[in-house]
Design an enzyme around this catalytic site. Structure first.
Site, PDB file in Angstrom:
ATOM      1  N   ASP A  19       1.555  12.342   6.377  1.00  0.00           N
ATOM      2  CA  ASP A  19       2.021  13.384   5.467  1.00  0.00           C
ATOM      3  C   ASP A  19       1.060  13.399   4.273  1.00  0.00           C
ATOM      4  O   ASP A  19       0.002  12.744   4.290  1.00  0.00           O
ATOM      5  CB  ASP A  19       3.492  13.173   5.079  1.00  0.00           C
ATOM      6  CG  ASP A  19       3.704  11.990   4.138  1.00  0.00           C
ATOM      7  OD1 ASP A  19       2.739  11.246   3.864  1.00  0.00           O
ATOM      8  OD2 ASP A  19       4.847  11.816   3.678  1.00  0.00           O
ATOM      9  N   HIS A  20       1.442  14.125   3.209  1.00  0.00           N
ATOM     10  CA  HIS A  20       0.578  14.223   2.032  1.00  0.00           C
ATOM     11  C   HIS A  20       0.389  12.862   1.358  1.00  0.00           C
ATOM     12  O   HIS A  20      -0.680  12.578   0.831  1.00  0.00           O
ATOM     13  CB  HIS A  20       1.164  15.235   1.041  1.00  0.00           C
ATOM     14  CG  HIS A  20       2.585  14.960   0.681  1.00  0.00           C
ATOM     15  ND1 HIS A  20       3.620  15.147   1.582  1.00  0.00           N
ATOM     16  CD2 HIS A  20       3.158  14.460  -0.456  1.00  0.00           C
ATOM     17  CE1 HIS A  20       4.763  14.807   1.004  1.00  0.00           C
ATOM     18  NE2 HIS A  20       4.515  14.389  -0.217  1.00  0.00           N
ATOM     19  N   CYS A  76       2.300   7.423   5.782  1.00  0.00           N
ATOM     20  CA  CYS A  76       2.972   8.224   4.749  1.00  0.00           C
ATOM     21  C   CYS A  76       2.858   7.426   3.459  1.00  0.00           C
ATOM     22  O   CYS A  76       2.058   6.492   3.383  1.00  0.00           O
ATOM     23  CB  CYS A  76       4.410   8.580   5.133  1.00  0.00           C
ATOM     24  SG  CYS A  76       5.587   7.219   5.187  1.00  0.00           S
ATOM     25  N   THR A  78       4.771   5.240   1.981  1.00  0.00           N
ATOM     26  CA  THR A  78       5.117   3.818   2.167  1.00  0.00           C
ATOM     27  C   THR A  78       4.935   3.346   3.608  1.00  0.00           C
ATOM     28  O   THR A  78       4.995   2.142   3.867  1.00  0.00           O
ATOM     29  CB  THR A  78       6.599   3.598   1.818  1.00  0.00           C
ATOM     30  OG1 THR A  78       7.381   4.464   2.667  1.00  0.00           O
ATOM     31  CG2 THR A  78       6.879   3.914   0.360  1.00  0.00           C
ATOM     32  N   GLY A  79       4.816   4.276   4.528  1.00  0.00           N
ATOM     33  CA  GLY A  79       4.835   3.955   5.954  1.00  0.00           C
ATOM     34  C   GLY A  79       6.251   3.859   6.506  1.00  0.00           C
ATOM     35  O   GLY A  79       6.436   3.745   7.719  1.00  0.00           O
ATOM     36  N   GLY A  81       9.145   6.055   6.116  1.00  0.00           N
ATOM     37  CA  GLY A  81       9.748   7.250   6.711  1.00  0.00           C
ATOM     38  C   GLY A  81       9.087   7.640   8.021  1.00  0.00           C
ATOM     39  O   GLY A  81       9.766   7.947   9.021  1.00  0.00           O
ATOM     40  N   HIS A 109       2.758  -9.572  20.220  1.00  0.00           N
ATOM     41  CA  HIS A 109       4.164  -9.805  20.558  1.00  0.00           C
ATOM     42  C   HIS A 109       4.943  -8.527  20.845  1.00  0.00           C
ATOM     43  O   HIS A 109       5.880  -8.553  21.631  1.00  0.00           O
ATOM     44  CB  HIS A 109       4.874 -10.555  19.428  1.00  0.00           C
ATOM     45  CG  HIS A 109       4.465 -11.993  19.314  1.00  0.00           C
ATOM     46  ND1 HIS A 109       5.151 -12.921  18.575  1.00  0.00           N
ATOM     47  CD2 HIS A 109       3.408 -12.666  19.862  1.00  0.00           C
ATOM     48  CE1 HIS A 109       4.568 -14.105  18.665  1.00  0.00           C
ATOM     49  NE2 HIS A 109       3.487 -13.973  19.435  1.00  0.00           N
ATOM     50  N   HIS A 144       7.262 -11.865  25.932  1.00  0.00           N
ATOM     51  CA  HIS A 144       7.305 -10.697  25.045  1.00  0.00           C
ATOM     52  C   HIS A 144       7.576  -9.414  25.826  1.00  0.00           C
ATOM     53  O   HIS A 144       8.219  -8.498  25.319  1.00  0.00           O
ATOM     54  CB  HIS A 144       5.999 -10.592  24.261  1.00  0.00           C
ATOM     55  CG  HIS A 144       5.711 -11.823  23.472  1.00  0.00           C
ATOM     56  ND1 HIS A 144       6.527 -12.266  22.461  1.00  0.00           N
ATOM     57  CD2 HIS A 144       4.708 -12.740  23.580  1.00  0.00           C
ATOM     58  CE1 HIS A 144       6.043 -13.402  21.962  1.00  0.00           C
ATOM     59  NE2 HIS A 144       4.949 -13.706  22.629  1.00  0.00           N
TER      60      HIS A 144
END
Ligand code: RB5
Length: 153
Positions: A19-20, A76, A78-79, A81, A109, A144
């Site tokens: 996103d922006h 984004c 913060t990563g 959303g 993993h 895993h």
């Protein structure tokens, strides 16, 4: 039961989307990956104008499902959303990562097929390190794989 996808091929085309809030870091990573000889597919956004991160997470999910890319990087602010949105898709395993250790373990993993980063929380050099490690680290399989199989609901 969701469709079973094969293990992630991190040597193939890398899709990028943001996103922006992640646009500037996406641009840095795109330049870095191209300079490293990687094939990239840029799904947008294309500037700083405000957009909605789920739209770009859904574009990423579609690119993976249709085989236009074999793995991806989402950014984004913060990563958070954009990784939440991407993980709504059963074939996506998006890992929100803040350092090299997380990038490595997300592959070894979790067989993550998407690396999620925060453009407002992670500096360019750390993000490049995360991308490089994510894209060169194989999945370990074994126990895993059993755990990944249990992600299907
Ligand atoms: C956009 O302002 C911001 O909310 C978004 O980039 C992201 O951080 C959301 O999780």
């Amino acid at each position: 039961m969701s469709e079973r996808f094969p293990s992630t091929d991190v040597s193939g085309v890398v899709a990028l989307a943001s996103d922006h809030g992640g646009f500037a870091l996406k641009t840095v990573l795109k330049d870095f990956l191209i300079a490293s000889g990687r094939q990239v597919l840029d799904l947008g956004t294309d500037g700083e104008a405000s957009v909605d991160y789920p739209d770009y997470a859904h574009l990423m999910a579609d690119a993976l499902k249709t085989g236009k890319a074999s793995c991806g990087i989402l950014v984004c602010g913060t990563g958070i959303g954009i990784s939440i949105a991407a993980n709504r898709h059963p074939h996506v395993r998006a890992a929100l990562v803040h350092d090299a250790f997380g990038a490595r373990l997300a592959r070894q993993h979790n067989d993550a097929n998407v690396l999620a980063l925060g453009g407002r929380t992670t500096g360019d050099e750390v993000a490049k390190d995360c991308a490089r490690i994510f894209l060169e680290t194989p999945f370990e399989g074994g126990r895993h794989q059993r755990r990944i199989d249990k992600l299907a609901v």
